[in-house]
Enzyme design. Structure first.
Site, PDB file in Angstrom:
ATOM      1  N   HIS A 428       0.783  -1.234   0.000  1.00 51.36           N
ATOM      2  CA  HIS A 428       0.000   0.000   0.000  1.00 51.36           C
ATOM      3  C   HIS A 428       0.817   1.288   0.000  1.00 51.36           C
ATOM      4  CE1 HIS A 428      -4.220  -1.302   0.278  1.00 51.36           C
ATOM      5  NE2 HIS A 428      -3.730  -2.369   0.872  1.00 51.36           N
ATOM      6  N   LYS A 621      -8.619  13.273   6.194  1.00 50.37           N
ATOM      7  CA  LYS A 621      -7.845  12.037   6.084  1.00 50.37           C
ATOM      8  C   LYS A 621      -6.912  11.953   7.280  1.00 50.37           C
ATOM      9  CE  LYS A 621      -6.698  13.367   2.026  1.00 50.37           C
ATOM     10  NZ  LYS A 621      -6.590  12.557   0.825  1.00 50.37           N
ATOM     11  N   ARG A 622      -6.266  10.808   7.413  1.00 54.14           N
ATOM     12  CA  ARG A 622      -5.294  10.625   8.488  1.00 54.14           C
ATOM     13  C   ARG A 622      -4.281  11.778   8.477  1.00 54.14           C
ATOM     14  NH1 ARG A 622      -0.635   7.231   8.040  1.00 54.14           N
ATOM     15  NH2 ARG A 622      -1.429   6.645   5.985  1.00 54.14           N
ATOM     16  N   LYS A 627       0.832  13.817   3.848  1.00 53.05           N
ATOM     17  CA  LYS A 627      -0.466  14.264   3.328  1.00 53.05           C
ATOM     18  C   LYS A 627      -0.595  15.787   3.347  1.00 53.05           C
ATOM     19  CE  LYS A 627      -2.800   9.934   4.528  1.00 53.05           C
ATOM     20  NZ  LYS A 627      -3.250   9.509   3.183  1.00 53.05           N
ATOM     21  N   THR A 732      -8.385   6.662  -1.534  1.00 47.69           N
ATOM     22  CA  THR A 732      -9.756   6.340  -1.953  1.00 47.69           C
ATOM     23  C   THR A 732     -10.711   7.472  -1.645  1.00 47.69           C
ATOM     24  OG1 THR A 732     -10.097   5.174   0.147  1.00 47.69           O
ATOM     25  CG2 THR A 732      -9.493   3.836  -1.766  1.00 47.69           C
ATOM     26  N   LYS A 736     -14.195   8.998  -3.638  1.00 46.13           N
ATOM     27  CA  LYS A 736     -15.490   9.239  -3.006  1.00 46.13           C
ATOM     28  C   LYS A 736     -15.966  10.664  -3.262  1.00 46.13           C
ATOM     29  CE  LYS A 736     -13.974   6.045   0.540  1.00 46.13           C
ATOM     30  NZ  LYS A 736     -13.225   5.976   1.796  1.00 46.13           N
TER      31      LYS A 736
END
Length: 892
Positions: A428, A621-622, A627, A732, A736
């Site tokens: 991943h 998100k995390r 990120k 993902t 969405k």
């Protein structure tokens, strides 16, 4: 081996599972704890139990009752009266309520148990049929499953939402209020767990015989609270109330060993006997996964430690109450918390034991099911495909080898052939923390047999490579499963790669990167065919039909029926309506309704009032450095500075923006937690500034979850996916957001690239450096300190001038950019990021252009359904076929 040799762990009580008693030297006191037996009345059964020391098998019925058979193979009536009777029965008989003592919480539980009755009927039917057909099954091993709420999803899958709404209305309750009573299952945290949940959903909906396997966490990862702007972790007590969606299986338990020592079998070269006093029982809990448009029901089997047998009554009676319960505590903590903090050696050991409990129970269960077929063990790969979702389940490889060698007494070559044909591995990411490694001394202490098997796997693999590339010692060093560091480390990604017949990345760019980096040598040795791409997907049931009913209604109108829910290619017909002015207005109205719903949710959860007429700019998100939530909040600070410099009449012309953040930082990840503090400190100042008003609002929604996402995602106008190029495997949430009519602002990374290819780059706002440029920028920044962009410097200056509280608190964040090598290239991408924001604002001012982008984006997103992903896995990795369960197929 001596117990004082240091070989045994000091982090859990020794002999807690089968513990010696304080009176071990007293002839009248047993040396070991007696095994609890099933209670019987008297007679031969009691004598048998006392003689054998174990509970006997329960008796099966001597004949099958026709009424029982008919009930189990026929569906419960779907009319409102039957539903109402079922709900009332559970209210009165299951929960002991009267009309005067029930509330919406009780009504939810009764309704959920009523729905569960229907699911369990289908669940039994499904498994009975799959067993009868001897269908090949896929087993999806994942340490987390972020399934969210189940009640509404189950009603939609059973097509009973209207019936339950009416039945509940008749007894005085609103269905929407009942749905809100359900708590999210705390079984996952981020995209890894949500992907696993989507995949099990797609397997059920497409009639693939498949189960998920995971752990049943008592407290989840944690419940995130925000106190004085800081993240504070509290236990997520999601199991305080009865959980209607799990089915305890005390009859399905397996022993799991830890520590101990080995004895070589004198009759076998590779067989050992593992002796251990630390043995726990893993007990199964089944979570049915309903398929939409089919009677097929999938399953997620979760493991929890069964602790009753670990209570030492002799110690208790002697007054040693702590010792009496020590075994229970040591076992229970294995499934208390998802991802326990591993900043300490004790935390690392707990994680390793947790992962092994998961792998061992799962492999034992799979093999027990296989043995019921009566087929030889060599045919296991013909009936079972095991998918490793990242490296957490990799201990399944040596565990299967242990069982095949030591218990089934196969030769090494036979066992290895079966193992490698059974397992496949999904990688991943390439981030260091995801490249899981375990210290050899720790693994050798906790799992001595497995460490020996891993040594042998590595030896035989390196020997084969040496024959293929003689004399290349550096190659052997690079690909060795055992990393020669101090101490030595077991590289779990390499073990998963060697032990699997297929290895896949989760987006085209990610799959290319891993073949060029971490698995480059393995591609050379094992061939390119082993390394494939399987781009992630998301479930249209959850992420369109359930969370966005207004938009879903429009899709059903365009397609002509609800078949698009299981065949997302049909939404392509949206393009035919893109010029229909009436349809465009209803599309816009649906988005505005979702924004109003989110604005209400924000007010309820944070107390912040925002305008649904503003542009909703979302990053959820995390929380992680790669990120780049830090870059986002720095741009907000710069935006705040620009607004403060404007005259009031200029400011009045600006578009209003609501910037929404949400996500958890790992409990031991200090930098990420400081980013959360900065976001909340900026929000506190900006939201209180009367000059700014509604022109700019900043919101951090605490305790991000699937339910929170179902409010946030349909409401976004723009969503940010801004990871440093080459660091995000896929993502993902980007899928969405676009499936719900949102537009992406993002880097050329992960699935953003493929989304842009599908929907057209004019529907997406890209910025930033490219993946192949990253290392050159990092090299330059490591040895130079260029002056930051003016906009970035302004943001830093505002922080350091204490605009948002004590600037010294946030100085380490600034230093990570200016003096820490700027690993994630904030300073490099910030100028183009600010320009991209301006482009987004210009586009949003043109409402008609924005609506066109939104409609076309949804129409072209069918590739990103998890149904497509699962079909590709089934055909190219698992070699399984759909097995549709119908009444006819069961002969009823």
């Amino acid at each position: 081996m001596s117990r004082n040799s240091g070989y045994f762990s000091t982090t859990i009580p020794l002999n807690t599972a089968k513990a010696t008693t304080p009176g071990a030297h007293d002839a009248d006191v047993p040396v070991t704890q007696p095994t609890p037996l099933k209670r019987v009345v008297s007679g031969a059964a009691l004598k048998e139990l006392l003689a054998s020391g174990s509970s006997s098998q329960s008796k099966t019925p001597s004949k099958m009752d026709n009424m029982f058979q008919n009930y189990s193979h026929s569906e419960i009536a779907r009319d409102t009266a039957t539903i109402k009777n079922s709900v009332i029965m559970h209210l009165t008989a299951t929960f002991l309520r009267t009309p005067m003592s029930m509330d919406s919480g009780h009504a939810y539980l009764a309704s959920a148990f009523s729905v569960r009755d229907r699911l369990l009927q289908r669940w039994n039917l499904t498994n009975e049929f799959h067993d009868r057909m001897k269908a090949k099954r896929v087993y999806y091993m994942s340490l987390e499953f972020l399934i969210g709420r189940t009640f509404d999803n189950a009603l939609l899958a059973l097509d009973l939402r209207e019936e339950y709404s009416k039945a509940l209305g008749d007894v005085g309750f609103c269905l929407e209020d009942i749905i809100d009573e359900e708590r999210d299952a705390a079984l996952g945290n981020g995209g890894l767990g949500r992907l696993a949940a989507c995949y099990v959903d797609s397997m059920a909906c497409q009639d693939y015989p498949g189960w998920g396997y995971g752990l049943r966490y008592k407290y989840g990862m944690f419940q995130q609270q925000i106190i004085n702007g800081y993240q504070v972790e509290a236990p997520d007590c999601w199991l305080d109330s009865p959980n209607p969606w799990e089915f305890p299986r005390p009859d399905v338990t397996y022993p799991v060993k830890f520590y101990g020592h080995l004895q070589r079998d004198p009759n076998s070269e590779h067989r050992y006997i593992w002796k251990s006093d630390v043995v726990y029982d893993a007990m199964a809990f089944d979570v049915p996964v309903p398929g939409y448009g089919t009677t097929n029901v999938g399953n997620i089997r979760l493991w929890s430690c069964k602790t009753n047998s670990l209570f030492d009554l002799n110690k208790f009676n002697s007054g040693d109450y702590h010792g009496a319960t020590g075994g229970q505590v040591a076992a229970q903590i294995l499934t208390d918390v998802l991802y326990p903090n591993d900043n300490t050696s004790e935390g690392k050991e707990l994680r390793l034991r947790q992962e092994y409990l998961f792998c061992s129970a799962t492999l034992q269960d799979i093999l027990a099911r296989f043995k019921k077929t009566g087929r030889p063990m060599s045919e296991l790969p013909d009936l079972a495909a095991i998918q490793l979702n990242d490296t957490h389940p990799t201990l399944g490889v040596p565990e299967l080898m242990r069982i095949l060698l030591d218990e089934e007494e196969l030769s090494w070559d036979e066992a290895w052939e079966i193992t490698t044909r059974t397992f496949a591995f999904t990688n991943h990411t390439i981030l260091p923390e995801a490249m899981e490694k375990w210290p050899v001394p720790m693994l050798d202490k906790i799992l001595p047999r497995h460490m020996g098997i891993i040594y042998d796997i590595n030896l035989f693999f390196l020997q084969s490579v040496e024959k293929q590339f003689p004399g290349d010692r550096d190659l052997l060093r690079r690909i060795s499963i055992i990393e020669e560091s101090n101490p030595q480390q077991v590289r779990m990604a390499f073990l998963a790669c060697v032990g699997s017949h297929k290895v896949n990345g989760v987006a085209a760019i990610h799959s290319d990167i891993i073949k060029q980096t971490i698995f480059k040598d393995f591609v050379r040795i094992q061939g390119e065919d082993k390394f494939i791409n399987k781009t992630n997907g998301v479930s249209p049931r959850r992420w369109m039909n359930e969370c966005n009913p207004d938009m879903s209604g429009l899709l059903t109108e365009v397609v002509g029926d609800r078949s698009w829910i299981n065949d997302l290619t049909k939404v392509k017909k949206l393009e035919e309506r893109v010029a229909d002015q009436g349809f465009r207005q209803r599309w816009w109205d649906a988005k505005q309704a979702n924004k109003k719903r989110l604005a209400d949710y924000i007010l309820t959860t944070t107390g912040i009032r925002v305008s649904p007429d503003a542009r909703f700019d979302v990053q959820v998100k995390r929380i992680h450095e790669y990120k780049r939530q830090l870059m986002n909040i720095l741009s907000v600070i710069y935006r705040y500075h620009c607004l403060k410099q404007m005259a009031p009449e200029e400011r009045a012309k600006e578009l209003h923006r609501v910037v929404v953040f949400a996500g958890k930082a790992a409990s031991g990840y200090w930098v990420a937690k400081q980013v959360i503090k900065l976001i909340n400190s900026v929000a506190e100042v900006v939201n209180a500034d009367e000059e700014i008003g509604d022109v700019l609002k900043v919101v951090f929604i605490p305790d991000y979850s699937v339910t929170a996402a179902e409010y946030i995602i349909p409401a976004s106008d723009i969503s940010q996916h801004i990871s440093t190029a080459g660091t995000e495997a896929s993502g993902t949430s980007n899928m969405k957001f676009v499936l719900n009519g949102g537009i992406i602002l993002g880097t050329v990374d992960g699935a953003n690239i493929e989304i842009g290819e599908e929907i057209g780059e004019e529907q997406i706002f890209f910025f930033g450096c490219l993946a192949h440029e990253v290392e050159d920028f990092r090299h330059y920044l490591r040895f130079h300190q260029p002056k930051p962009d003016d906009a970035l410097q302004i943001a830093f200056d505002m922080i350091q001038r204490n605009t948002f509280g004590d600037g010294a608190i946030f100085q380490p964040l600034i230093d990570s950019v200016l003096r820490g090598g700027d690993v994630y290239l904030l300073s490099v991408d910030f100028p183009s990021y600010i320009q991209a924001h301006k482009a987004v604002e210009d586009a949003y001012r043109n409402r008609e252009e924005w609506i066109t982008k939104s409609i076309l984006s949804v129409a072209r997103m069918s590739k990103f359904s998890s149904d497509r992903s699962i079909q590709e896995y089934a055909e190219e990795v698992w070699n399984i076929e759909p097995v549709r369960v119908t009444s006819c197929s069961m002969g009823i």
